[in-house]
Design an enzyme around this catalytic site. Structure first.
Site, PDB file in Angstrom:
ATOM      1  N   ARG A   1      37.054  32.495  53.024  1.00 53.64           N
ATOM      2  CA  ARG A   1      35.767  33.162  52.515  1.00 53.64           C
ATOM      3  C   ARG A   1      34.994  32.041  51.680  1.00 53.64           C
ATOM      4  NH1 ARG A   1      37.274  36.881  48.107  1.00 53.64           N
ATOM      5  NH2 ARG A   1      34.886  36.368  47.668  1.00 53.64           N
TER       6      ARG A   1
ATOM      7  N   ASP B   1      37.642  30.267  38.039  1.00 50.47           N
ATOM      8  CA  ASP B   1      37.852  30.052  39.640  1.00 50.47           C
ATOM      9  C   ASP B   1      38.701  28.957  39.806  1.00 50.47           C
ATOM     10  OD1 ASP B   1      36.661  32.179  40.398  1.00 50.47           O
ATOM     11  OD2 ASP B   1      34.623  31.181  41.200  1.00 50.47           O
TER      12      ASP B   1
ATOM     13  N   LYS C   1      28.940  28.171  47.369  1.00 55.69           N
ATOM     14  CA  LYS C   1      28.915  29.491  47.792  1.00 55.69           C
ATOM     15  C   LYS C   1      28.389  30.515  47.143  1.00 55.69           C
ATOM     16  CE  LYS C   1      32.675  31.972  47.112  1.00 55.69           C
ATOM     17  NZ  LYS C   1      32.688  33.375  46.611  1.00 55.69           N
ATOM     18  N   ASN C   2      28.763  30.335  45.724  1.00 57.95           N
ATOM     19  CA  ASN C   2      28.397  31.433  44.814  1.00 57.95           C
ATOM     20  C   ASN C   2      26.799  31.218  44.578  1.00 57.95           C
ATOM     21  OD1 ASN C   2      30.567  32.593  44.774  1.00 57.95           O
ATOM     22  ND2 ASN C   2      31.058  31.755  42.666  1.00 57.95           N
TER      23      ASN C   2
ATOM     24  N   CYS D   1      39.167  44.707  42.953  1.00 58.69           N
ATOM     25  CA  CYS D   1      39.416  43.515  43.680  1.00 58.69           C
ATOM     26  C   CYS D   1      40.680  42.959  43.256  1.00 58.69           C
ATOM     27  CB  CYS D   1      38.409  42.687  44.270  1.00 58.69           C
ATOM     28  SG  CYS D   1      38.555  41.126  43.099  1.00 58.69           S
TER      29      CYS D   1
ATOM     30  N   ARG E   1      36.537  44.854  37.800  1.00 60.21           N
ATOM     31  CA  ARG E   1      35.397  44.454  37.620  1.00 60.21           C
ATOM     32  C   ARG E   1      34.025  45.152  37.521  1.00 60.21           C
ATOM     33  NH1 ARG E   1      36.068  39.308  42.054  1.00 60.21           N
ATOM     34  NH2 ARG E   1      34.044  38.522  41.039  1.00 60.21           N
ATOM     35  N   PRO E   2      33.869  45.745  36.305  1.00 63.22           N
ATOM     36  CA  PRO E   2      32.706  46.713  36.017  1.00 63.22           C
ATOM     37  C   PRO E   2      31.412  46.197  36.411  1.00 63.22           C
ATOM     38  CG  PRO E   2      33.728  46.028  34.062  1.00 63.22           C
ATOM     39  CD  PRO E   2      34.693  45.293  35.184  1.00 63.22           C
TER      40      PRO E   2
HETATM   41  C1  UD1 Z   1      31.228  35.507  39.390  1.00 62.88           C
HETATM   42  C2  UD1 Z   1      31.744  34.869  40.684  1.00 62.88           C
HETATM   43  C3  UD1 Z   1      33.122  34.660  40.919  1.00 62.88           C
HETATM   44  C4  UD1 Z   1      33.931  33.976  39.296  1.00 62.88           C
HETATM   45  C5  UD1 Z   1      33.223  34.816  38.395  1.00 62.88           C
HETATM   46  C6  UD1 Z   1      33.689  34.218  36.809  1.00 62.88           C
HETATM   47  C7  UD1 Z   1      29.965  35.104  42.411  1.00 62.88           C
HETATM   48  C8  UD1 Z   1      29.727  35.998  43.731  1.00 62.88           C
HETATM   49  N1  UD1 Z   1      31.215  35.508  41.799  1.00 62.88           N
HETATM   50  O1  UD1 Z   1      31.836  36.808  39.657  1.00 62.88           O
HETATM   51  O2  UD1 Z   1      33.416  33.897  41.901  1.00 62.88           O
HETATM   52  O3  UD1 Z   1      35.056  34.140  39.402  1.00 62.88           O
HETATM   53  O4  UD1 Z   1      31.701  34.890  38.339  1.00 62.88           O
HETATM   54  O5  UD1 Z   1      32.962  32.989  36.840  1.00 62.88           O
HETATM   55  O6  UD1 Z   1      29.244  34.238  41.829  1.00 62.88           O
HETATM   56  N2  UD1 Z   1      31.870  42.369  33.233  1.00 62.88           N
HETATM   57  C9  UD1 Z   1      31.679  43.444  32.650  1.00 62.88           C
HETATM   58  N3  UD1 Z   1      30.504  44.352  32.950  1.00 62.88           N
HETATM   59  C10 UD1 Z   1      29.639  43.752  33.920  1.00 62.88           C
HETATM   60  C11 UD1 Z   1      29.894  42.499  34.455  1.00 62.88           C
HETATM   61  C12 UD1 Z   1      31.091  41.979  34.254  1.00 62.88           C
HETATM   62  O7  UD1 Z   1      32.460  43.898  31.607  1.00 62.88           O
HETATM   63  O8  UD1 Z   1      28.731  44.681  34.086  1.00 62.88           O
HETATM   64  C13 UD1 Z   1      33.065  41.533  32.960  1.00 62.88           C
HETATM   65  C14 UD1 Z   1      33.967  41.373  34.031  1.00 62.88           C
HETATM   66  O9  UD1 Z   1      34.954  42.315  33.900  1.00 62.88           O
HETATM   67  C15 UD1 Z   1      34.620  39.909  33.796  1.00 62.88           C
HETATM   68  C16 UD1 Z   1      33.339  39.146  33.071  1.00 62.88           C
HETATM   69  O10 UD1 Z   1      32.504  40.430  32.722  1.00 62.88           O
HETATM   70  O11 UD1 Z   1      35.680  40.081  32.908  1.00 62.88           O
HETATM   71  C17 UD1 Z   1      32.728  38.119  34.032  1.00 62.88           C
HETATM   72  O12 UD1 Z   1      32.418  38.724  35.145  1.00 62.88           O
HETATM   73  P1  UD1 Z   1      31.156  38.206  36.096  1.00 62.88           P
HETATM   74  O13 UD1 Z   1      30.728  36.912  35.382  1.00 62.88           O
HETATM   75  O14 UD1 Z   1      30.231  39.231  36.269  1.00 62.88           O
HETATM   76  O15 UD1 Z   1      31.948  37.989  37.342  1.00 62.88           O
HETATM   77  P2  UD1 Z   1      31.154  38.060  38.731  1.00 62.88           P
HETATM   78  O16 UD1 Z   1      29.599  37.805  38.764  1.00 62.88           O
HETATM   79  O17 UD1 Z   1      31.699  39.245  39.331  1.00 62.88           O
END
Ligand code: UD1
Length: 430
Positions: free
Chosen positions: A397, A305, A22-23, A117, A122-123
């Site tokens: 989902r 996950d 999915k991702n 969420c 999720r910044p």
């Molecule tokens: C993706 C996955 C999600 C999975 C997650 C962690 C998709 C669509 N979603 O989510 O299913 O649970 O990876 O493997 O692929 N962070 C920051 N700043 C940013 C972005 C992230 O501080 O700009 C932090 C987040 O708060 C979190 C960490 O980095 O603590 C990881 O986030 P991230 O890998 O970006 O997760 P997603 O891409 O949202």
């Protein structure tokens, strides 16, 4: 209201075919708008998230042709606007991948700001930092992230946190920028690599995806491709832990065993036998489960996950286990539901201390999010007696034909719509 009804206590036995990731699909679909030529994508999971992203793409003029339930053709030559509305972002956070894709191709995009969420805040600061480094202006107005650039130029970007989303978004924005972009400290998840492979098959020049440094040399245009999405590591892992928790013997087919190593290692540690073949993994759970400790980490660490699924299995192990969630702070909300099934788990901050119990008992439970929802279904399958699971839209989902696949392994589970369906199910199984 749609629910799953589950009659637990049957070991899962047999083989299950795993779908496309999915991702990876979400990133690849977004990236498919970066060429005006037609892109064919195979092994697309037919789940709510991918279908909503396809709708978001259609809303801006992308032509989507579904060849069959797992094959889709995308043509983005008639995109007529660059604004992705709030409705889509509310339903699926990953529509924000269209930011990087549209910025990269049209040098402009406006996407509703993803809200919070239920697994924690999720910044998106790392996404913004990356776009700015490439020369884009980024501002937030009226709930939209608006990004535009007269010119995108390659840059050296150091990610302060390892982020799957930011790595994907910045990679797409950089693919057609002038010169070379270097992303240091990127995410190394299989779907990051899959996106890079997909973009390369369209003519991009990306090296190092899956390592500590990604190097992107900008190209002037991308072209048509035919691409097959990798198997879903998390769907596979979910069935592997379902085998562990139900004392079963399950072979997951159409997987890449390398992507499952952290999951297989933990299953071994808790006393399951894990046998790898070329594109399949068999999990046999024939002994009492041992306790263990686990901390979620970016790939190749244990995936966040999979955290709820391992917690459900450890709840049935002998002794005390500790699960530490290092990616998302509020990812233990499902523990209250599990406690209602008889689990003995105490959550302190980002740590769950689990005292294994001999059995769970069926209860009425509610899925709080996608992965926790699937984990609660595993608990219900392992439990004595009947459970109902509410809010299954979360599970849908990301899991395609989840009850059907579980039934193929001997599970007693059904999707029901009303009390009458539940009574019929009860009559059949009890
Ligand atoms: C993706 C996955 C999600 C999975 C997650 C962690 C998709 C669509 N979603 O989510 O299913 O649970 O990876 O493997 O692929 N962070 C920051 N700043 C940013 C972005 C992230 O501080 O700009 C932090 C987040 O708060 C979190 C960490 O980095 O603590 C990881 O986030 P991230 O890998 O970006 O997760 P997603 O891409 O949202």
């Amino acid at each position: 209201m749609e629910q799953y009804v589950v009659y637990g206590g049957t070991p899962l036995v047999g083989e299950v075919e795993i779908g496309g990731a999915k991702n990876a699909a979400l990133a690849i679909l977004a990236a498919s708008v970066m060429t005006d030529e037609t892109v064919l994508i195979e092994n697309m999971p037919d789940v709510r998230d991918t279908n909503i992203l396809l709708q978001a793409m259609e809303s801006i003029g992308v032509r989507v042709n579904r060849i069959d339930s797992h094959t889709v053709e995308v043509n983005a030559s008639s995109i007529h606007e660059l604004v992705i509305e709030d409705d889509y972002i509310k339903k699926i956070r990953a529509s924000y991948y269209l930011l990087g894709a549209l910025l990269g191709k049209y040098h402009k995009a406006e996407v509703a700001l993803p809200g919070g969420c239920n697994i924690g805040s999720r910044p998106i600061d790392q996404h913004i930092k990356g776009f700015k480094a490439l020369g884009a202006d980024v501002r937030i107005e009226h709930g939209l992230i608006i990004t535009e650039a007269a010119h995108l130029r390659g840059s050296h970007i150091y990610m302060d946190v390892v982020s799957v989303g930011a790595t994907i978004n910045v990679m797409m924005a950089a693919v057609m920028a002038e010169g070379v972009t270097i992303i240091e400290n990127p995410a190394k998840e299989p779907h990051v690599v899959d996106l890079a492979n997909f973009l390369n098959s369209m003519g991009a020049n990306i090296r190092g995806a899956g390592t500590d440094v990604i190097r992107i040399r900008g190209v002037s245009r991308l072209h048509r491709t035919e691409y097959t999405i990798i198997p879903d590591q998390i769907e596979a892992g979910t069935f592997m832990f379902a085998a562990a928790a139900t004392k079963g013997d399950v072979t997951v087919r159409n997987v890449i065993p390398k992507h499952l190593e952290s999951i297989s290692a933990k299953l071994n540690e808790i006393g399951c036998d894990v046998v790898e073949a070329e594109d399949a993994v068999r999990v046999v759970s024939s002994r009492p489960l041992n306790h263990t400790h686990v901390k979620t980490l970016p790939y190749p660490g244990f995936p966040t996950d999979m955290q709820p699924q391992i917690t459900v299995a450890l709840g049935l192990s002998c002794g005390t286990s500790i699960v530490t969630e290092s990616i998302y702070e509020s990812r233990f909300k499902y523990v209250d539901e599990l406690t209602r099934m008889g689990a003995s788990i105490k959550v302190e901050g980002n740590t769950a201390i689990i005292d294994g119990v001999a059995r769970y008992t069926g209860a009425g439970i509610t899925a709080p999010d996608l992965r926790a929802g699937a984990a609660l279904v595993i608990a219900a399958l392992a439990a004595e007696g009947m459970s109902t699971v509410d809010d299954i839209h979360f599970i849908e989902r990301g899991y395609e034909r989840f009850p059907e696949k579980l039934r193929g392994l001997g599970a007693q589970i059904e999707k029901v719509e009303n009390e009458r369906d539940i009574r019929k199910f009860r009559f059949r199984v009890v």
